[in-house]
Design a protein around this motif. Structure first.
Motif, PDB file in Angstrom:
ATOM      1  N   CYS A  37     -36.291  -5.126 -17.032  1.00  0.00           N
ATOM      2  CA  CYS A  37     -35.847  -5.842 -18.235  1.00  0.00           C
ATOM      3  C   CYS A  37     -34.332  -6.007 -18.232  1.00  0.00           C
ATOM      4  O   CYS A  37     -33.802  -6.883 -18.904  1.00  0.00           O
ATOM      5  N   GLY A  38     -33.625  -5.138 -17.489  1.00  0.00           N
ATOM      6  CA  GLY A  38     -32.169  -5.225 -17.431  1.00  0.00           C
ATOM      7  C   GLY A  38     -31.504  -4.808 -18.716  1.00  0.00           C
ATOM      8  O   GLY A  38     -30.330  -5.080 -18.938  1.00  0.00           O
ATOM      9  N   ARG A  51     -36.364 -14.990 -11.830  1.00  0.00           N
ATOM     10  CA  ARG A  51     -36.372 -16.360 -11.314  1.00  0.00           C
ATOM     11  C   ARG A  51     -36.657 -17.399 -12.411  1.00  0.00           C
ATOM     12  O   ARG A  51     -37.445 -18.317 -12.224  1.00  0.00           O
ATOM     13  N   VAL A  52     -35.992 -17.238 -13.542  1.00  0.00           N
ATOM     14  CA  VAL A  52     -36.145 -18.190 -14.639  1.00  0.00           C
ATOM     15  C   VAL A  52     -34.864 -18.995 -14.828  1.00  0.00           C
ATOM     16  O   VAL A  52     -34.906 -20.209 -14.986  1.00  0.00           O
ATOM     17  N   LEU A  53     -33.725 -18.314 -14.786  1.00  0.00           N
ATOM     18  CA  LEU A  53     -32.436 -18.954 -15.043  1.00  0.00           C
ATOM     19  C   LEU A  53     -31.738 -19.299 -13.733  1.00  0.00           C
ATOM     20  O   LEU A  53     -31.746 -18.501 -12.796  1.00  0.00           O
ATOM     21  N   ALA A  85     -36.474 -12.190 -27.367  1.00  0.00           N
ATOM     22  CA  ALA A  85     -37.925 -12.131 -27.551  1.00  0.00           C
ATOM     23  C   ALA A  85     -38.610 -13.297 -26.845  1.00  0.00           C
ATOM     24  O   ALA A  85     -39.619 -13.118 -26.151  1.00  0.00           O
ATOM     25  N   GLY A  86     -38.069 -14.499 -27.004  1.00  0.00           N
ATOM     26  CA  GLY A  86     -38.659 -15.666 -26.352  1.00  0.00           C
ATOM     27  C   GLY A  86     -38.590 -15.578 -24.836  1.00  0.00           C
ATOM     28  O   GLY A  86     -39.565 -15.887 -24.143  1.00  0.00           O
ATOM     29  N   TYR A  87     -37.451 -15.139 -24.324  1.00  0.00           N
ATOM     30  CA  TYR A  87     -37.294 -14.998 -22.873  1.00  0.00           C
ATOM     31  C   TYR A  87     -38.259 -13.932 -22.345  1.00  0.00           C
ATOM     32  O   TYR A  87     -38.949 -14.151 -21.340  1.00  0.00           O
ATOM     33  N   GLY A  88     -38.307 -12.796 -23.020  1.00  0.00           N
ATOM     34  CA  GLY A  88     -39.207 -11.721 -22.589  1.00  0.00           C
ATOM     35  C   GLY A  88     -40.662 -12.145 -22.626  1.00  0.00           C
ATOM     36  O   GLY A  88     -41.442 -11.823 -21.721  1.00  0.00           O
ATOM     37  N   ARG A  89     -41.024 -12.885 -23.654  1.00  0.00           N
ATOM     38  CA  ARG A  89     -42.400 -13.376 -23.758  1.00  0.00           C
ATOM     39  C   ARG A  89     -42.716 -14.328 -22.610  1.00  0.00           C
ATOM     40  O   ARG A  89     -43.802 -14.273 -22.023  1.00  0.00           O
TER      41      ARG A  89
END
Length: 197
Positions: free
Chosen positions: A104-105, A39-41, A89-93
């Protein structure tokens, strides 16, 4: 020595992109489902398609460039790889720091987004940056076939396998027993009056 390091970094990045696109194509909807669960994008399906296309394009063009003379095309692929892994990395963080759940897909198996997924992306971004810095030292594969190329390819394949499986190897499912640590076991036996052995 710099040719060896540059080659290993370059091929590890390219092999990882190749594995990633193969995993995503084997289950095309998995990444879109994971992005939707975070639920970010706002548009997970087009973003997932763009990610898979970018991985495929970078892997394909990068491997062709590495077989030939490399040059500016290989540098562009490595810069693109650095940006892509940096975004991962930024998205995962962001996902892990906000407590969002979901896979994680990133592979065929359902692994949650953890710090290990982020760590893998950071390492791959670092390898891509190192490869950019040392790109002038990368010897094209078709330039000459010698033992150095065999070592570079074997090392890159090994690092790719280790990095790819890192999140799965470090994941402990909820409710699973923690692995026994010798110091912890010895301390608990002493506290109960047992003899550590």
């Amino acid at each position: 020595m710099s040719a060896l390091v540059a080659g290993v970094a370059t091929y590890t990045v390219l092999f990882t992109l190749l594995v990633a696109v193969a995993e995503h194509l084997s289950r095309p909807a998995a990444l879109a489902r994971a992005l939707a669960a975070h639920r970010v994008l706002p548009a997970p399906v087009p973003v997932a398609a763009a990610v898979i296309a970018a991985e495929g394009l970078l892997a394909g063009v990068g491997l062709v460039a590495a077989l030939g003379d490399g040059g500016a095309v290989l540098v562009a692929v490595l810069v693109g790889s650095f940006a892509l892994f940096g975004l991962y990395a930024g998205y995962g963080r962001h996902v892990t720091s906000t407590g969002r759940t979901g896979s994680c897909g990133c592979s065929r198996i359902e692994l949650p987004m953890t710090g290990w997924v982020v760590a893998r992306a950071v390492v791959l971004a670092g390898l891509a940056l190192l490869a950019v810095i040392l790109s002038g030292s990368v010897v094209p594969l078709l330039d000459r076939a010698d033992a150095t190329h065999a070592v570079v390819l074997l090392a890159a394949a090994t690092f790719t396998a280790l990095l790819w499986h890192l999140p799965a190897a470090m994941y402990v499912p909820p409710g699973a027993a923690e692995p026994a640590v010798a110091g912890r076991r010895d301390r608990s036996m002493t506290e109960r009056g047992g003899v550590a052995g």
